[in-house]
Design a protein around this motif. Structure first.
Motif, PDB file in Angstrom:
ATOM      1  N   UNK A 196       0.861  -1.172   0.000  1.00  0.00           N
ATOM      2  CA  UNK A 196       0.000   0.000   0.000  1.00  0.00           C
ATOM      3  C   UNK A 196       0.900   1.225   0.000  1.00  0.00           C
ATOM      4  N   UNK A 197       0.492   2.263  -0.710  1.00  0.00           N
ATOM      5  CA  UNK A 197       1.307   3.474  -0.817  1.00  0.00           C
ATOM      6  C   UNK A 197       0.987   4.441   0.315  1.00  0.00           C
ATOM      7  N   UNK A 198       2.056   4.914   0.963  1.00  0.00           N
ATOM      8  CA  UNK A 198       1.917   5.927   2.016  1.00  0.00           C
ATOM      9  C   UNK A 198       3.005   6.969   1.798  1.00  0.00           C
ATOM     10  N   UNK A 199       2.613   8.225   1.823  1.00  0.00           N
ATOM     11  CA  UNK A 199       3.595   9.261   1.545  1.00  0.00           C
ATOM     12  C   UNK A 199       4.190   9.024   0.170  1.00  0.00           C
ATOM     13  N   UNK A 200       5.519   8.940   0.132  1.00  0.00           N
ATOM     14  CA  UNK A 200       6.203   8.650  -1.129  1.00  0.00           C
ATOM     15  C   UNK A 200       6.748   7.228  -1.145  1.00  0.00           C
ATOM     16  N   UNK A 201       6.310   6.412  -0.203  1.00  0.00           N
ATOM     17  CA  UNK A 201       6.841   5.060  -0.058  1.00  0.00           C
ATOM     18  C   UNK A 201       5.784   4.013  -0.389  1.00  0.00           C
ATOM     19  N   UNK A 332       0.017  11.011  -0.890  1.00  0.00           N
ATOM     20  CA  UNK A 332       0.719  11.617  -2.028  1.00  0.00           C
ATOM     21  C   UNK A 332       0.799  10.670  -3.220  1.00  0.00           C
ATOM     22  N   UNK A 333       1.390   9.500  -3.005  1.00  0.00           N
ATOM     23  CA  UNK A 333       1.539   8.544  -4.106  1.00  0.00           C
ATOM     24  C   UNK A 333       0.204   7.911  -4.472  1.00  0.00           C
ATOM     25  N   UNK A 334      -0.582   7.611  -3.471  1.00  0.00           N
ATOM     26  CA  UNK A 334      -1.847   6.914  -3.722  1.00  0.00           C
ATOM     27  C   UNK A 334      -2.800   7.771  -4.548  1.00  0.00           C
ATOM     28  N   UNK A 335      -2.797   9.079  -4.331  1.00  0.00           N
ATOM     29  CA  UNK A 335      -3.742   9.951  -5.043  1.00  0.00           C
ATOM     30  C   UNK A 335      -3.493   9.941  -6.551  1.00  0.00           C
ATOM     31  N   UNK A 336      -2.249   9.687  -6.954  1.00  0.00           N
ATOM     32  CA  UNK A 336      -1.977   9.606  -8.389  1.00  0.00           C
ATOM     33  C   UNK A 336      -2.601   8.342  -8.982  1.00  0.00           C
ATOM     34  N   UNK A 337      -2.642   7.248  -8.191  1.00  0.00           N
ATOM     35  CA  UNK A 337      -3.335   6.035  -8.653  1.00  0.00           C
ATOM     36  C   UNK A 337      -4.844   6.266  -8.664  1.00  0.00           C
ATOM     37  N   UNK A 338      -5.300   7.001  -7.676  1.00  0.00           N
ATOM     38  CA  UNK A 338      -6.723   7.282  -7.550  1.00  0.00           C
ATOM     39  C   UNK A 338      -7.196   8.240  -8.643  1.00  0.00           C
TER      40      UNK A 338
END
Length: 733
Positions: A196-201, A332-338
């Motif tokens: 799962x993506x959290x922050x930039x990780x 941050x990272x997850x929103x780009x997938x979303x």
């Protein structure tokens, strides 16, 4: 005539069965199973939190084989294993008969904590206890159900009390090898790992499976060497850390939980959000729909049809809120997938999407992206509709779409051993006519044709109606049971207080054995020491209470237990005050505080006390369930008319503090409730308890116990509650 010794293969089969049984929490509500594990190591059973897995690790394979050569013991083991297998294989269940579709596409129940048993201390309070009981009854009913939560490797904190009576919080590492959990493995026997993506990780996590009877619960765990330490520690403690830790725990629970279920091939028909902590799962469901080519509006609509939401608290602090900068950082990272902007995400968690200063609220997200929402009692439903009217400003308050289903408890899980044996004997020796549980309706034929098992009958109103019949159970039997349970509680309290003692001398052992009195009216108070629960309220009438405890003709005594949240200094001051009174005031010997409150302490107290005291500041007790555990033990409630008690109390089945109202002023409410509590205690509770006939039996008190059993026990349990969720929300017609 001696019996033929067991063969090595028979021994191996029984040992394998015991190990399989130990890793299924069914044993936590099966008395015969517990007696077997207790017999293997009585001291281990006592000291290892009644942990079947730990007991089996304590006993060597050779010792176990020798023990099983006792023909009586091995026969009991065989009978328990046969009952266990029959339970797991039974397809003639309420769930199969009523909602077979959920067996293929189950309910996915997401919660930040599960309170199953003292063996697995990963719950902070009532929310987790309710979740655990929900899962157990889902299993008993044969419902298609899967739980999702987090594995906190240090669990909830342990409590000690310092020399100045201040709560000390400390943590102990849980060893999975000693717990009734097992790793989730793939086809090749390797741990299933998701991301799962959290922050930039990108954070990896594994999972542990808890077998709750027929139902699995999956606990997510980020403690993997591939993760940075702060991500590994996301699953260190229940509600641990700061806001950053909290939001990332909730990302893991919601988004990670959905991904794990997909990886395991589980396709839920409904996602049940138990409080707002799991609300990020809605974002993952929306992401899946967007990835499949749906528009945002369609993705939101489809997601809404799959989700229901239960809110548990009218206390503002109970609703998580995060700043836009923290949401931006965490997603941050997850929103780009979303493929949604920060503004779009924030809008989902704001009452006013256009207010850039408003924080992101997990409860608002859940309410916006769920087709149904409910509070956990009738009054809490009313409070919630007022509380969240802002989301539906064009509707009258009474039309705000938040209903209610009143919480319950899993009866067998909370019964003390002597009580399980007592009721089983009653059910075994008396036939119980078949009937449908309240509200089942058209499924009556299923219940009529089904062979009655006492585990089912114990939840049936028909059985509890028999409590009104003195030919079925006499006053003398009830009173003898009450004395047995009170004696067990007092001796338990003495042992615990002896362990809690510091620098004891030989004379102290005698002194501790004289603490408390088995003939005294015993009043219990045990729960989280949140300030709104007002633990010391009764002692505001200190001088008057002193007169009561010193009355040799009608003695009373108090047993308190509970933990304050590690960051709740006001709650800790309440604990300090109660302990100070128990040690240094004239209440010494009449008031005790049991340290390190857990499920075992709760079970022992709610069974042994005569009166269960609950005095929250109304209407802040959304439901409360501790008092629901009292009825089957013959313990009576003395409570503010808040939460479930407002619905349960009928004037004949316990005691109410005050009336069905409350002043707006906190100071006035506390003053009035303190007076009403003392008045009810002195004018109703104490006189009724000590009113004895020529044989020393308190007939009218026992009549109230009977009424509590008839009116409360079959109604305020999770057997009824889970059926109500199923009919009302899981499979709405």
């Amino acid at each position: 005539m001696s019996k033929t010794p067991l063969t090595p293969s028979e021994l191996t089969e029984l040992i394998a069965g015991l190990n399989r049984l130990a890793r299924n929490l069914w044993w936590t509500w099966n008395q015969e199973s517990q007696e077997i594990f207790h017999e293997l190591s009585p001291r281990g059973w006592q000291n290892l939190y009644h942990n079947a897995v730990a007991v089996l690790r304590e006993v060597s394979d050779y010792e176990l084989r020798v023990h099983l050569q006792d023909p009586d013991f091995s026969e009991r083991v065989r009978q328990v294993l046969e009952a266990f297998d029959a339970y797991l294989k039974d397809r003639d269940t309420w769930g199969q008969a009523t909602v077979p579709e959920l067996l293929t596409n189950p309910v996915a129940y997401f919660t930040a904590e599960f309170g199953f048993h003292e063996t697995l201390p990963i719950a902070a309070g009532g929310l987790g206890m309710l979740a655990g009981d929900h899962a157990k009854s889902a299993s008993d009913l044969g419902l298609g159900f899967v739980g999702v939560s987090l594995f906190y490797r240090e669990g909830y904190f342990q409590q000690a009390i310092s020399q100045d009576n201040w709560q000390i919080d400390y943590y102990t590492l849980l060893n999975p090898k000693n717990l009734p959990i097992e790793p989730v493995l793939d086809a090749s026997g390797e741990p299933v790992v998701c991301t799962v993506d959290m922050g930039l990780s990108q954070v990896k996590f594994k999972a542990w499976r808890v077998n709750v009877g027929r139902c699995p619960a999956y606990l997510l765990d980020t403690n993997l060497p591939e993760n940075e330490q702060h991500y590994r520690d996301l699953t260190l403690r229940v509600y641990g850390g700061d806001s950053t830790t909290r939001i990332m725990q909730e990302i893991l629970l919601g988004i990670g939980g959905v991904r794990l279920l997909r990886r395991l091939g589980i396709q839920p028909s409904v996602f049940h959000l138990n409080e707002g902590h799991a609300a990020f799962l809605t974002l993952e469901l929306i992401r899946e729909r967007l990835a499949a080519g749906k528009s945002f509006a369609d993705a939101l609509a489809i997601t809404r049809q799959q989700c229901i939401f239960t809110t548990h608290t009218p206390v503002e602090a109970g609703h998580d809120r995060f700043s836009s900068s923290l949401v931006d950082y965490a997603l941050k990272s997850y929103s780009s997938q979303l493929k949604l902007s920060l503004e779009q995400i924030m809008a989902l968690g704001r009452v006013d999407p256009k207010d850039s200063d408003e924080l992101f609220c997990m409860t608002v997200l859940a309410l916006k992206v769920a087709r149904a929402a409910n509070g956990v009692s009738e009054l809490h439903g009313q409070v919630s509709r007022r509380m969240w009217h802002c989301l539906w400003p064009d509707r009258p308050v009474e039309q705000v779409p938040i209903g209610h289903i009143t919480n319950g408890v899993h009866l067998l899980g909370w019964m003390k051993g002597p009580v399980r044996r007592f009721w089983r004997r009653k059910l075994t020796h008396h036939s119980v006519p078949p009937s449908a549980p309240a509200g089942v309706g058209k499924e009556t034929d299923f219940w009529s044709s089904k062979e009655r098992r006492w585990e089912s009958a114990i939840n049936d109103p028909v059985f509890w109606q028999k409590m009104a019949d003195p030919d079925f159970i006499s006053d003398e039997e009830i009173w003898a049971l009450r004395y047995k349970l009170r004696r067990e509680l007092i001796e338990f309290a003495r042992r615990r207080l002896l362990i809690q003692g510091r620098s004891l001398s030989q004379g102290d052992f005698i002194a501790f054995d004289q603490l408390l009195h088995c003939d005294a009216l015993t009043i219990g108070f045990a729960r989280r020491f949140a300030t709104y629960k007002r633990a010391p309220l009764i002692f505001q009438q200190f001088e008057n209470i002193l007169k009561l405890v010193n009355d040799r003709q009608r003695p009373i005594q108090f047993i308190f237990a509970g933990k304050a949240h590690p960051r709740d200094d006001d709650g800790k001051r309440y604990i300090q005050h109660v302990i100070h009174l128990s040690r240094y005031s004239e209440l010494k010997g009449h008031l005790v505080f049991i340290e390190n409150y857990d499920v075992h302490v709760a079970r022992t107290m709610v069974s042994g006390c005569d009166v269960w005291l609950n005095n929250p500041r109304r209407p802040l007790e959304a439901s409360g369930t501790s008092g629901q555990k009292a009825g089957c033990h013959g313990c009576l409630n003395l409570s503010i008319l808040d939460g479930w008690w407002r619905e349960g109390y009928d004037g004949t089945n316990g005691f109410a503090i005050g009336d069905d109202s409350h002043p707006d002023s906190i100071e006035e409410q506390d003053r009035r409730d303190s007076q009403d509590l003392y008045q009810t205690l002195t004018e109703k509770v104490i006189p009724l308890f000590f009113e004895r006939d020529a044989n020393g039996i308190p007939r009218r008190w026992i009549q109230m116990i009977r009424r509590a059993m008839v009116t409360l026990v079959p109604q305020f349990n999770t057997w009824r509650m889970v059926q109500e969720y199923t009919r009302k929300y899981y499979v709405p017609k």
